[in-house]
Design an enzyme around this catalytic site. Structure first.
Site, PDB file in Angstrom:
ATOM      1  N   ARG A  51      46.038  24.871  34.109  1.00 18.83           N
ATOM      2  CA  ARG A  51      46.428  24.979  35.516  1.00 18.83           C
ATOM      3  C   ARG A  51      46.233  26.356  36.114  1.00 18.83           C
ATOM      4  O   ARG A  51      45.636  26.513  37.164  1.00 18.83           O
ATOM      5  CB  ARG A  51      47.932  24.660  35.705  1.00 18.83           C
ATOM      6  N   THR A  52      46.829  27.359  35.475  1.00 15.97           N
ATOM      7  CA  THR A  52      46.901  28.669  36.133  1.00 15.97           C
ATOM      8  C   THR A  52      45.505  29.227  36.359  1.00 15.97           C
ATOM      9  O   THR A  52      45.175  29.661  37.465  1.00 15.97           O
ATOM     10  CB  THR A  52      47.759  29.636  35.293  1.00 15.97           C
ATOM     11  N   LYS A  80      36.739  42.983  19.284  1.00 19.55           N
ATOM     12  CA  LYS A  80      36.168  44.205  18.687  1.00 19.55           C
ATOM     13  C   LYS A  80      37.159  45.359  18.750  1.00 19.55           C
ATOM     14  O   LYS A  80      36.835  46.486  18.395  1.00 19.55           O
ATOM     15  CB  LYS A  80      34.893  44.609  19.443  1.00 19.55           C
ATOM     16  N   ARG A 101      46.259  36.645  31.915  1.00 17.82           N
ATOM     17  CA  ARG A 101      47.268  36.052  31.017  1.00 17.82           C
ATOM     18  C   ARG A 101      47.083  36.682  29.650  1.00 17.82           C
ATOM     19  O   ARG A 101      45.955  36.846  29.176  1.00 17.82           O
ATOM     20  CB  ARG A 101      47.099  34.535  30.923  1.00 17.82           C
ATOM     21  N   HIS A 129      56.115  34.834  34.624  1.00 26.98           N
ATOM     22  CA  HIS A 129      54.969  34.061  35.131  1.00 26.98           C
ATOM     23  C   HIS A 129      55.174  33.947  36.648  1.00 26.98           C
ATOM     24  O   HIS A 129      55.520  32.886  37.167  1.00 26.98           O
ATOM     25  CB  HIS A 129      54.970  32.680  34.458  1.00 26.98           C
TER      26      HIS A 129
HETATM   27  N1   CP Z   1      52.006  26.032  34.160  1.00 27.17           N
HETATM   28  C1   CP Z   1      51.080  26.694  33.446  1.00 27.17           C
HETATM   29  O1   CP Z   1      51.151  27.914  33.276  1.00 27.17           O
HETATM   30  O2   CP Z   1      50.087  25.897  32.936  1.00 27.17           O
HETATM   31  P1   CP Z   1      48.847  26.430  32.088  1.00 27.17           P
HETATM   32  O3   CP Z   1      49.384  26.968  30.788  1.00 27.17           O
HETATM   33  O4   CP Z   1      47.939  25.232  31.908  1.00 27.17           O
HETATM   34  O5   CP Z   1      48.191  27.519  32.882  1.00 27.17           O
END
Ligand code: CP
Length: 307
Positions: A51-52, A80, A101, A129
């Protein structure tokens, strides 16, 4: 140049402005479809995501911009030994904005400190998040019409769940929000949320283990997955993974206007039979996520949206 590493990086007024902009984009996306012409978003994902990452990419593409990046640490020079600080210095020469991320808590903050472009934390370990939080706030405000006077239940992995920690941090800014935390004792909210945030600010909360007992009191039920990737041993994960399963029978105990949110991905914690219930809004939530990320990109790039 502003980065968003924690929900605290956006004050209540900014969050409200972003949600207003998100609503305007949602109502008329065409109007915004060239606002990022010539701009590039880099997505640096050292940890899996559906999603993100794709929501950020869809957001930039729908604004007329372009995207580039990597979807795993394995396909980057992290293998590396390159540091996050060096990587972001390089990416700053290629892109106008970056979403990152990382499994290590604090990595996006290190990136922001070494960057000349805005960095958005797209999830760091069990920490924060913030764009999931914007998604959750935007979903609740759009569907409930308010972010105050709510009883919000968080259920599942409240210890490692970064979406939970971020959303609590944001909701304490609204009036008369009460929290009920539903988890096994091994997965209770961390002390820095309980003591340093809730007790410190005098915010009312309860901690329980039974979901059924408190369901009739909730305006919002925020379900979460027990995250295999955060456990140190498989035995504990197996013991706790199916502790809560929201099904049709349990939904009968809930109010008719209660909303069920989930950041997704889900595993077993919400039975698929619940998907048809109009109170289950977790797939709609994903859509709100893309529009609020469009609003955030425009805001951080300081583009004039007064069209
Ligand atoms: N909600 C969320 O962070 O989903 P993903 O891990 O798929 O990005």
């Amino acid at each position: 140049m502003k980065s968003v590493i924690s929900p605290l990086d956006l004050d209540v007024e900014e969050v409200n402005d972003l949600m207003d902009l998100g609503s305007r984009i949602m109502a008329d996306p065409k109007k915004y479809s060239h606002m990022c012409d010539g701009k590039i978003l880099a997505t640096l994902f050292y940890e899996p995501s559906t999603r993100t990452r794709l929501s950020f990419e869809a957001a930039m593409l729908r604004l007329g911009g372009k995207t580039m990046g990597f979807a795993s640490a394995d396909s980057s020079s992290a293998t590396k030994g390159e540091t996050v600080a060096d990587t972001i210095r390089v990416i700053s020469s290629f892109a106008d904005i970056c979403a990152m991320r990382h499994p290590k808590e604090g990595a996006p903050a290190v990136a922001a400190a070494n960057s000349t472009i805005p960095v958005i934390n797209a999830g760091d370990g069990g920490h924060q998040h913030p764009t999931q939080t914007l998604t959750d706030l935007f979903t609740i405000r759009s569907l409930k019409g308010r972010l105050d006077n709510l009883v919000v239940g968080f259920c599942g992995d409240l210890k490692f769940g970064r979406t939970v920690h971020s959303l609590i941090r944001a909701l304490v800014n609204y009036k008369n929000v009460r929290f009920i935390f539903i988890s096994p004792k091994e997965l209770m909210i961390p002390d820095y949320i309980r003591n340093d945030l809730l007790i410190e600010k005098g915010i009312p909360f309860e901690e329980v283990t039974q979901l059924e007992d408190i369901l009739p009191r909730l305006d919002i039920l925020y379900m979460t997955r027990v995250q295999r990737e955060r456990f140190f041993n498989e035995e504990d994960y197996v013991r706790l993974k199916d502790f809560y399963i929201l099904d049709k029978k349990k939904m009968e105990l809930a109010r008719e206007d209660m909303l069920v949110l989930h950041p997704l991905p889900r595993v077993n914690e919400i039975s698929v039979e619940v998907d048809k219930d109009p109170r289950a809004v977790y797939f709609k939530q994903v859509e709100y996520g893309m529009y609020i990320r469009m609003a955030l990109i425009l805001h951080l790039l300081e583009l004039d949206t007064g069209i």
